[in-house]
Motif scaffolding. Structure first.
Motif, PDB file in Angstrom:
ATOM      1  N   VAL A  50     -13.462  -3.679  -1.728  1.00  0.00           N
ATOM      2  CA  VAL A  50     -15.067  -3.126  -2.336  1.00  0.00           C
ATOM      3  C   VAL A  50     -16.045  -3.938  -1.527  1.00  0.00           C
ATOM      4  O   VAL A  50     -17.157  -3.071  -0.854  1.00  0.00           O
ATOM      5  CB  VAL A  50     -14.571  -3.639  -4.288  1.00  0.00           C
ATOM      6  CG1 VAL A  50     -16.127  -3.160  -3.695  1.00  0.00           C
ATOM      7  CG2 VAL A  50     -13.901  -2.607  -4.525  1.00  0.00           C
ATOM      8  N   ASN A  51     -15.606  -5.421  -0.943  1.00  0.00           N
ATOM      9  CA  ASN A  51     -16.257  -6.148  -0.200  1.00  0.00           C
ATOM     10  C   ASN A  51     -15.579  -6.967  -0.054  1.00  0.00           C
ATOM     11  O   ASN A  51     -13.996  -7.167  -0.299  1.00  0.00           O
ATOM     12  CB  ASN A  51     -17.451  -6.351  -0.891  1.00  0.00           C
ATOM     13  CG  ASN A  51     -17.002  -7.224  -2.724  1.00  0.00           C
ATOM     14  OD1 ASN A  51     -16.165  -7.823  -2.770  1.00  0.00           O
ATOM     15  ND2 ASN A  51     -18.080  -6.798  -3.788  1.00  0.00           N
ATOM     16  N   SER A  53     -15.069  -9.835  -1.190  1.00  0.00           N
ATOM     17  CA  SER A  53     -13.566 -10.495  -1.816  1.00  0.00           C
ATOM     18  C   SER A  53     -12.936  -9.765  -3.115  1.00  0.00           C
ATOM     19  O   SER A  53     -12.214 -10.445  -4.103  1.00  0.00           O
ATOM     20  CB  SER A  53     -14.846 -11.942  -2.911  1.00  0.00           C
ATOM     21  OG  SER A  53     -15.965 -10.652  -3.522  1.00  0.00           O
ATOM     22  N   TYR A  54     -13.104  -8.690  -3.145  1.00  0.00           N
ATOM     23  CA  TYR A  54     -12.575  -7.736  -3.836  1.00  0.00           C
ATOM     24  C   TYR A  54     -11.855  -6.467  -3.022  1.00  0.00           C
ATOM     25  O   TYR A  54     -12.166  -6.123  -2.799  1.00  0.00           O
ATOM     26  CB  TYR A  54     -13.673  -7.599  -5.207  1.00  0.00           C
ATOM     27  CG  TYR A  54     -13.267  -6.158  -6.348  1.00  0.00           C
ATOM     28  CD1 TYR A  54     -12.058  -6.944  -7.043  1.00  0.00           C
ATOM     29  CD2 TYR A  54     -13.531  -5.376  -6.697  1.00  0.00           C
ATOM     30  CE1 TYR A  54     -11.353  -6.071  -7.663  1.00  0.00           C
ATOM     31  CE2 TYR A  54     -13.250  -4.805  -7.490  1.00  0.00           C
ATOM     32  CZ  TYR A  54     -12.209  -4.824  -8.028  1.00  0.00           C
ATOM     33  OH  TYR A  54     -11.578  -4.250  -9.192  1.00  0.00           O
TER      34      TYR A  54
HETATM   35  C1  LIG Z   1     -17.685  -7.546  -5.053  1.00  0.00           C
HETATM   36  O1  LIG Z   1     -17.519  -5.970  -5.831  1.00  0.00           O
HETATM   37  C2  LIG Z   1     -17.722  -6.990  -7.296  1.00  0.00           C
HETATM   38  C3  LIG Z   1     -17.015  -5.438  -8.143  1.00  0.00           C
HETATM   39  O2  LIG Z   1     -17.976  -4.841  -7.779  1.00  0.00           O
HETATM   40  C4  LIG Z   1     -18.861  -7.539  -7.755  1.00  0.00           C
HETATM   41  O3  LIG Z   1     -17.955  -7.981  -9.253  1.00  0.00           O
HETATM   42  C5  LIG Z   1     -18.587  -8.625  -6.851  1.00  0.00           C
HETATM   43  O4  LIG Z   1     -19.340  -9.464  -7.211  1.00  0.00           O
HETATM   44  C6  LIG Z   1     -19.407  -8.226  -5.327  1.00  0.00           C
HETATM   45  N1  LIG Z   1     -18.533  -9.605  -4.707  1.00  0.00           N
HETATM   46  C7  LIG Z   1     -19.332 -10.280  -3.487  1.00  0.00           C
HETATM   47  C8  LIG Z   1     -19.668 -11.148  -3.373  1.00  0.00           C
HETATM   48  O5  LIG Z   1     -20.808  -9.171  -3.620  1.00  0.00           O
END
Ligand SMILES: *[C@@H]1O[C@H](CO)[C@@H](O)[C@H](O)[C@H]1NC(C)=O
Ligand SMILES: *[C@@H]1O[C@H](CO)[C@@H](O)[C@H](O)[C@H]1NC(C)=O
Length: 183
Positions: A50-51, A53-54
């Motif tokens: 997703v990004n 860290s996720y």
């Molecule tokens: C990554 O994506 C998640 C879920 O959409 C979000 O909660 C989180 O803040 C994001 N993290 C960053 C570092 O952008």
């Protein structure tokens, strides 16, 4: 605080910080393979980023012969030298027995397996299994934590091999690959 306890606390905090700061498990690939298409096929099976860290793992296995009769699995962690070489025993579990005994296992790999099943799948219940099997958005960070806290492994390339068996006949394999590094 007595000295012994202070020391123990210091030790725990230090070890935890050490594992959190210096180790990183990066999932690189997942492979779901059907051995018997008439029995099971995978509707999806992927790691999604997703990004940064996720990242998560999702998969769905459509079962064509229900309920499952005498399901078992063999689980093993391997490390790549020239080829993938086992670093844990090849643990075979009788799934019905495993799910009906609430006693926690001593095998660290099975502890992780039970925890994953409980949190992110629809299979944490007693037999019979009479439905498709789903892993829903299991975050790789969660696996990361489990592996680092329970299994102490040196940096390297790892694979988790699982074989899914019905009445002693292999029906499917799921393999997950990851790189463990120390910063
Ligand atoms: C990554 O994506 C998640 C879920 O959409 C979000 O909660 C989180 O803040 C994001 N993290 C960053 C570092 O952008
Ligand atoms: C683990 O054991 C099972 C059952 O004996 C076998 O089918 C499987 O190939 C073994 N896995 C590995 C990685 O050796």
């Amino acid at each position: 605080m007595p000295l012994k306890r202070t020391f123990l606390l210091w030790f725990i905090v230090t070890v935890q910080n050490a594992t959190q700061i210096h180790s990183k498990l990066e999932f690189t690939n997942i492979e779901c393979t059907t051995v018997d298409k008439k029995f099971v096929d995978f509707e999806y099976c992927y790691i999604k980023a997703v990004n940064r860290s996720y990242k998560y793992i999702s998969l769905k296995a459509n079962m064509h012969e229900l309920p499952l009769v005498e399901p078992s699995a063999s689980l093993q962690i391997l490390r790549r030298f020239r080829r993938y070489t086992p670093v844990t025993l090849n643990a075979t579990i009788d799934i019905c027995k495993f799910m009906s005994s609430k006693k926690s296992s001593r095998n660290p790999m099975l502890i992780i397996f039970a925890d994953i099943a409980k949190t992110y799948t629809n299979v944490y219940h007693k037999c019979p299994f009479d439905h498709d099997l789903v892993i829903d958005k299991m975050p790789t960070s969660y696996l990361n934590q489990q592996f680092l806290n329970i299994l102490f492994l040196p940096p390297g390339e790892y694979a988790f091999y699982s074989s899914w068996i019905i009445k002693n006949v292999e029906k499917a394999q799921i393999k997950i690959y990851a790189t463990l590094s120390w910063d």
